[in-house]
Design an enzyme around this catalytic site. Structure first.
Site, mmCIF file in Angstrom:
data_model
loop_
_atom_site.group_PDB
_atom_site.id
_atom_site.type_symbol
_atom_site.label_atom_id
_atom_site.label_comp_id
_atom_site.label_asym_id
_atom_site.label_seq_id
_atom_site.Cartn_x
_atom_site.Cartn_y
_atom_site.Cartn_z
ATOM 1 N N LYS A 57 0.855 -1.188 0.000
ATOM 2 C CA LYS A 57 0.000 0.000 0.000
ATOM 3 C C LYS A 57 0.890 1.237 0.000
ATOM 4 O O LYS A 57 1.869 1.298 0.738
ATOM 5 C CB LYS A 57 -0.906 -0.011 1.237
ATOM 6 C CG LYS A 57 -1.905 1.142 1.262
ATOM 7 C CD LYS A 57 -2.896 1.011 2.407
ATOM 8 C CE LYS A 57 -2.408 1.585 3.707
ATOM 9 N NZ LYS A 57 -2.040 3.015 3.668
ATOM 10 N N LYS A 90 -7.864 7.556 -0.980
ATOM 11 C CA LYS A 90 -9.050 8.059 -0.249
ATOM 12 C C LYS A 90 -9.730 9.209 -0.995
ATOM 13 O O LYS A 90 -9.887 10.312 -0.476
ATOM 14 C CB LYS A 90 -8.684 8.503 1.169
ATOM 15 C CG LYS A 90 -8.162 7.385 2.051
ATOM 16 C CD LYS A 90 -8.010 7.823 3.485
ATOM 17 C CE LYS A 90 -7.446 6.751 4.373
ATOM 18 N NZ LYS A 90 -6.013 6.489 4.165
ATOM 19 N N SER A 148 -9.926 3.051 11.229
ATOM 20 C CA SER A 148 -9.306 2.495 12.439
ATOM 21 C C SER A 148 -9.123 3.544 13.522
ATOM 22 O O SER A 148 -8.846 3.217 14.671
ATOM 23 C CB SER A 148 -7.944 1.896 12.079
ATOM 24 O OG SER A 148 -7.083 2.907 11.561
HETATM 25 P P1 5BU Z 1 0.311 2.163 10.575
HETATM 26 O O1 5BU Z 1 1.723 2.599 10.557
HETATM 27 O O2 5BU Z 1 0.134 0.653 10.627
HETATM 28 O O3 5BU Z 1 -0.505 2.854 11.648
HETATM 29 O O4 5BU Z 1 -0.253 2.659 9.174
HETATM 30 C C1 5BU Z 1 -1.558 2.453 8.777
HETATM 31 C C2 5BU Z 1 -1.758 2.878 7.342
HETATM 32 O O5 5BU Z 1 -3.112 2.632 6.968
HETATM 33 C C3 5BU Z 1 -1.523 4.358 7.070
HETATM 34 O O6 5BU Z 1 -0.972 4.457 5.758
HETATM 35 C C4 5BU Z 1 -2.898 4.979 7.093
HETATM 36 O O7 5BU Z 1 -3.011 6.073 6.194
HETATM 37 C C5 5BU Z 1 -3.766 3.845 6.627
HETATM 38 N N1 5BU Z 1 -5.116 3.830 7.213
HETATM 39 C C6 5BU Z 1 -5.374 3.699 8.560
HETATM 40 O O8 5BU Z 1 -4.455 3.621 9.353
HETATM 41 N N2 5BU Z 1 -6.648 3.646 9.019
HETATM 42 C C7 5BU Z 1 -7.710 3.723 8.208
HETATM 43 O O9 5BU Z 1 -8.861 3.625 8.656
HETATM 44 C C8 5BU Z 1 -7.439 3.858 6.807
HETATM 45 C C9 5BU Z 1 -6.151 3.896 6.342
HETATM 46 BR BR1 5BU Z 1 -8.829 3.952 5.650
#
Ligand code: 5BU
Length: 262
Positions: A57, A90, A148
Site C-alpha cells: 500500500k 481516499k 481504524s
Molecule cells: P500504521 O503505521 O500501521 O498505523 O499505518 C496504517 C496505514 O493505513 C496508514 O498508511 C494509514 O493512512 C492507513 N489507514 C489507517 O491507518 N486507518 C484507516 O482507517 C485507513 C487507512 Br482507511
C-alpha cells in the site's frame, strides 16, 4: 469445496479472484503500508518485504521525488515478488473531479495501481466517476466503510449506506476498508483492515491497533500493517523490516487458518 475455492467462486470481479488466489498461493494475507517519503527508501522497503506480502500500500502524494520511474520500478517489483499495488488515495469528491484525479495529474494512479479507495461520503457519483476510468483497466475499488482511528464518524448508518453503495456497483467495488465483515454470501466483499499491530495499541495520534487474530476473527481478509513492519523512516532497518514482515505474515496466515479451519 475448500475455503478459498468457495470465496473465489463468490467473486464477481477478476481482480478480487486474483487477490484471493494470490493470498492462497503465497500464504500471505499481509499488506504492508510503506509510508516513506523518498523513492529510494520506498523501493528499498518494497524490496525487503515484497517476498512476504500479497499487497503493497502506498501514499504516493507524500513522496518528495515522485516520478514515473518510481512507478515503473514498483510495477517491476510487483511482478518479481507477486503482489498487488494499492494506492491509498481516499478519494472524496464528486464523480467528475475524482475521474480526473484518478486518471491525470502527476500521479496517474489508474495507470499503475491495481486497487484504490474512496469515501462513500459524496454518494454514488464518486463510484461512477472512478469506475469510468478504472473498469476498462481491470482496476478495483474499496469503499471506506469504517476507519481504524479513534472517534471516526464512519460508523452505524454510514457504514450500512457504504455497504448498500457497494452492492449497487459490484462490477467495480471489490470490498471495503473496514474493521469487520460486511455483507453476506450473496455479496462476498473483501475486507481489508488497517490499524493492525502486534506490539502497541496506539500511536498517540488517534491510530488504534488490534492484533491480526482479533481482526481476522472479526472477518478481515487482508491485514494492513505499516509501522509495525517498516518502523519509522528516520531509523529504518531493512533487515528488521523483512523479519517483521515474516512475523506478521505468519501471524496473519495462522489466524486465517485457525478462524476458517483451513
Ligand atoms: P500504521 O503505521 O500501521 O498505523 O499505518 C496504517 C496505514 O493505513 C496508514 O498508511 C494509514 O493512512 C492507513 N489507514 C489507517 O491507518 N486507518 C484507516 O482507517 C485507513 C487507512 Br482507511
Amino acid at each position: 469445496m475448500s475455503y478459498f475455492d468457495k470465496r473465489i467462486g463468490n467473486q464477481s470481479s477478476k481482480l478480487s479472484k486474483d487477490l484471493l488466489q494470490l493470498v492462497e498461493r503465497k500464504q500471505s494475507n499481509l499488506c504492508v503500508s510503506v509510508d516513506f517519503n523518498t523513492k529510494d527508501s520506498l523501493l528499498k522497503m518494497v524490496e525487503a518485504v515484497g517476498p512476504y506480502v500479497c499487497m503493497i500500500k502506498t501514499h504516493v502524494d507524500i513522496i518528495s521525488d515522485f516520478d514515473i520511474d518510481l512507478v515503473e520500478k514498483l510495477k517491476e517489483l510487483s511482478v518479481k515478488y507477486d503482489f498487488l499495488i494499492f494506492e491509498d488515495r481516499k478519494f472524496a469528491d464528486i464523480g467528475n473531479t475524482v475521474s480526473l484525479q484518478y486518471s491525470s495529474g502527476v500521479h496517474k494512479i489508474a495507470d499503475w495501481s491495481h486497487i484504490t479507495n474512496a469515501h462513500a461520503l459524496p454518494g454514488d457519483g464518486i463510484v461512477k466517476g472512478l469506475k469510468k476510468v478504472g473498469l476498462e483497466k481491470g482496476r478495483g475499488l474499496l469503499l471506506l466503510a469504517q476507519m481504524s482511528s479513534e472517534g471516526s464518524l464512519a460508523v452505524g448508518d454510514y457504514t450500512k449506506a457504504s455497504l448498500a453503495m457497494a452492492q449497487r456497483h459490484k462490477d467495480f467495488v471489490i470490498g471495503f476498508i473496514a474493521q469487520e465483515k460486511l455483507g453476506g454470501e450473496n455479496d462476498d466483499f473483501l475486507i481489508l483492515t488497517p490499524g493492525v499491530g502486534l506490539d502497541v495499541k496506539g500511536d498517540g495520534m488517534g491510530q488504534q491497533y488490534r492484533t491480526p487474530e482479533e481482526v481476522i476473527k472479526a472477518g478481515t481478509d487482508v491485514i494492513i500493517v505499516g509501522r509495525g513492519v517498516t518502523g519509522s523512516q528516520s531509523t529504518v532497518d531493512y533487515q528488521k523490516a523483512a523479519a517483521e514482515a515474516q512475523r506478521y505474515k505468519k501471524a496473519g496466515w495462522e489466524a486465517l487458518t485457525k478462524v476458517h479451519g483451513l
